[in-house]
Design a protein around this motif. Sequence first.
Motif, PDB file in Angstrom:
ATOM      1  N   VAL A 198       0.836  -1.200   0.000  1.00 14.87           N
ATOM      2  CA  VAL A 198       0.000   0.000   0.000  1.00 14.87           C
ATOM      3  C   VAL A 198       0.874   1.255   0.000  1.00 14.87           C
ATOM      4  CG1 VAL A 198      -1.786   1.266   1.249  1.00 14.87           C
ATOM      5  CG2 VAL A 198      -1.834  -1.235   1.188  1.00 14.87           C
ATOM      6  N   LEU A 199       1.942   1.220   0.753  1.00 20.59           N
ATOM      7  CA  LEU A 199       2.859   2.355   0.782  1.00 20.59           C
ATOM      8  C   LEU A 199       3.562   2.533  -0.562  1.00 20.59           C
ATOM      9  CD1 LEU A 199       4.241   1.695   4.351  1.00 20.59           C
ATOM     10  CD2 LEU A 199       2.883   3.677   3.656  1.00 20.59           C
ATOM     11  N   ILE A 200       3.797   1.425  -1.263  1.00 26.77           N
ATOM     12  CA  ILE A 200       4.392   1.518  -2.603  1.00 26.77           C
ATOM     13  C   ILE A 200       3.424   2.218  -3.558  1.00 26.77           C
ATOM     14  CG2 ILE A 200       5.196   0.156  -4.580  1.00 26.77           C
ATOM     15  CD1 ILE A 200       6.274  -1.886  -2.561  1.00 26.77           C
ATOM     16  N   LEU A 201       2.125   1.974  -3.402  1.00 27.42           N
ATOM     17  CA  LEU A 201       1.132   2.687  -4.208  1.00 27.42           C
ATOM     18  C   LEU A 201       1.248   4.190  -4.007  1.00 27.42           C
ATOM     19  CD1 LEU A 201      -2.191   0.646  -3.822  1.00 27.42           C
ATOM     20  CD2 LEU A 201      -0.832   0.922  -5.888  1.00 27.42           C
ATOM     21  N   LEU A 202       1.404   4.610  -2.751  1.00 26.45           N
ATOM     22  CA  LEU A 202       1.551   6.035  -2.469  1.00 26.45           C
ATOM     23  C   LEU A 202       2.842   6.578  -3.061  1.00 26.45           C
ATOM     24  CD1 LEU A 202       0.304   6.181   1.241  1.00 26.45           C
ATOM     25  CD2 LEU A 202      -0.888   6.997  -0.795  1.00 26.45           C
ATOM     26  N   ASN A 203       3.897   5.757  -3.022  1.00 29.82           N
ATOM     27  CA  ASN A 203       5.170   6.168  -3.628  1.00 29.82           C
ATOM     28  C   ASN A 203       4.990   6.589  -5.073  1.00 29.82           C
ATOM     29  OD1 ASN A 203       6.681   5.640  -1.373  1.00 29.82           O
ATOM     30  ND2 ASN A 203       7.765   3.889  -2.205  1.00 29.82           N
ATOM     31  N   ASN A 204       4.170   5.830  -5.790  1.00 34.17           N
ATOM     32  CA  ASN A 204       4.039   6.020  -7.231  1.00 34.17           C
ATOM     33  C   ASN A 204       3.030   7.098  -7.610  1.00 34.17           C
ATOM     34  OD1 ASN A 204       5.880   3.919  -7.607  1.00 34.17           O
ATOM     35  ND2 ASN A 204       4.276   2.370  -7.654  1.00 34.17           N
TER      36      ASN A 204
END
Length: 543
Positions: A270-276
């Motif tokens: 989920v945090l990777i989604l925010l990264n992108n």
Amino acid sequence: MDTNTFCPVIDYLRLSAHYYADNKAFVGIDEITYHKFYSRVQTLAGCFKTYGVEKGERVAIWLPKCGEYPLAIYAAMEIGAVYVPMDGSQPLDRACKILGKSEPMVLVTDCARFEALNFEYPSSIQLIILIDADLSFEVKPGFSARVIPLLRLPYMGIPLPQPVTCDKHDLAAILFTSGSTGVPKGVKISHGNLHHFIYWAINTFGLSCKDTFANHAGYHFDLSTFDLFAAAAVGAAVWVIRDDEQRNVNALIQGIKKYHVSVWYSVPSVLILLNNAQFDRHDVMCSMRYVLFAGEVFPIKHLRDLENYLPDECDLFNLYGPTETNVCLYYRVEKSVLQGNKPVFIGQPLPGLTIDVIDERGQSISKEGCIGELLVKGPCVTPGYWRHYDSVNSEHHAKGYHATGDLVSYERGLLTYLGRKDRMIKLNGNRVELGEIEVAISSMQEIKEVAVIAELTESSQYIVAYYSLAEYENKVNSITVKQYCAQKIPRYMIPKFIRRLPELPKNANGKIDYIALKDLSKKHQEKSTMSGIAGVDTVEKVI
């Protein structure tokens, strides 16, 4: 909580309803103060009690993420009952298995799921609460359980129950995880287990009534115990992130900003989604004090990206532990470690816990670089499984320790995670027994053999199923297999790729050769089109 004196988590809510009565217990569409929320909890608990629910009875909750979910959790705890949280999105077949195994006295659900049950439910259920039925709702005559709309409770004149006191050995919850036999396995969580974790968390992170927690994890997932109970322990607010918001980047960004989220805990994906995502990171993330992640390995390059846009005063923590221990190890991420190319440490044990790393002969090892299985002992360890004997750990649990099945090694006195020794994986934070997927697919009449493997790439992990057919000419293909899986297992367990072979490879002992299948899967990865292979279905991504 100023001392380490045992305190059941329901007492956190009771105390906050007194000392932080006007503080918001929940924000967003569920906004309500601690005083009003606890009043609702008492009303629902009174209903449970009126219809005969006693201490230790199970209250099953089968709902999507919503404000009524924590209401039902706390209402069960108010009278000393055990809450059984169920994934609202799981298929009916699996939900029925959990209901059958847990034998709850109460089911809290909604009209859609109630109708899906079609009156097929365990005889143990005496009371069903429907959270979205209107006041005029009536069930058909002859229905054995009492069915009551939640809206009707304030008008029924139900007496408020006397708060029940629990000790550390009493059960608080049963969390059902994937089981290798095809039947979900219930992990018993005691009040002592929860207290040990929450006491550590509020002191380690300096949590206060000024914090706002983002509740991203489902309530059937052990990550959610932090969001609910740590917030209640200090009179903080919780933002319940709905199912349709969990991977909606815009909804997450807007919520973080609007509710001034200061404590975030989720799986790395989920945090990777925010990264992108493209957004003003300083403006949105300025309230963040802690970002905690758990449930799977966080690829280091993505963790580096995350750290770059968090406020300087925001700390990153990797929290580790299977459901049987909740969090048992932790690591505050150091900036210097982020410059490397390996995943960050899983760290050191929580105070009061003992860890051991053992080799294949069962001997303890502590030399750096040596690989062994991690064993955990202490108050975090579950008292066992619900009506299930596990050949590996049931006897261990009786002695207060858990063999995790995780391979680890020491580096700088800290532990590094190196993988699994069995066939259980963590996928987006969900525990998945590959054997359960095999059981589901093999129940298709047309299937002759099936084998399921997990593939790990630099940035992700996914599931691949290989199968052969009893009659190769029949019309079963990857789409029909996925559609069948959707009726048997949760969405997150459905293989991303499903491939057909004339026969599954065998080893010298005549057993399915999983190593050969992994080699075959790697060859598929290397093919740019991932199609056109003789004897294999065209690869299709899961819907």
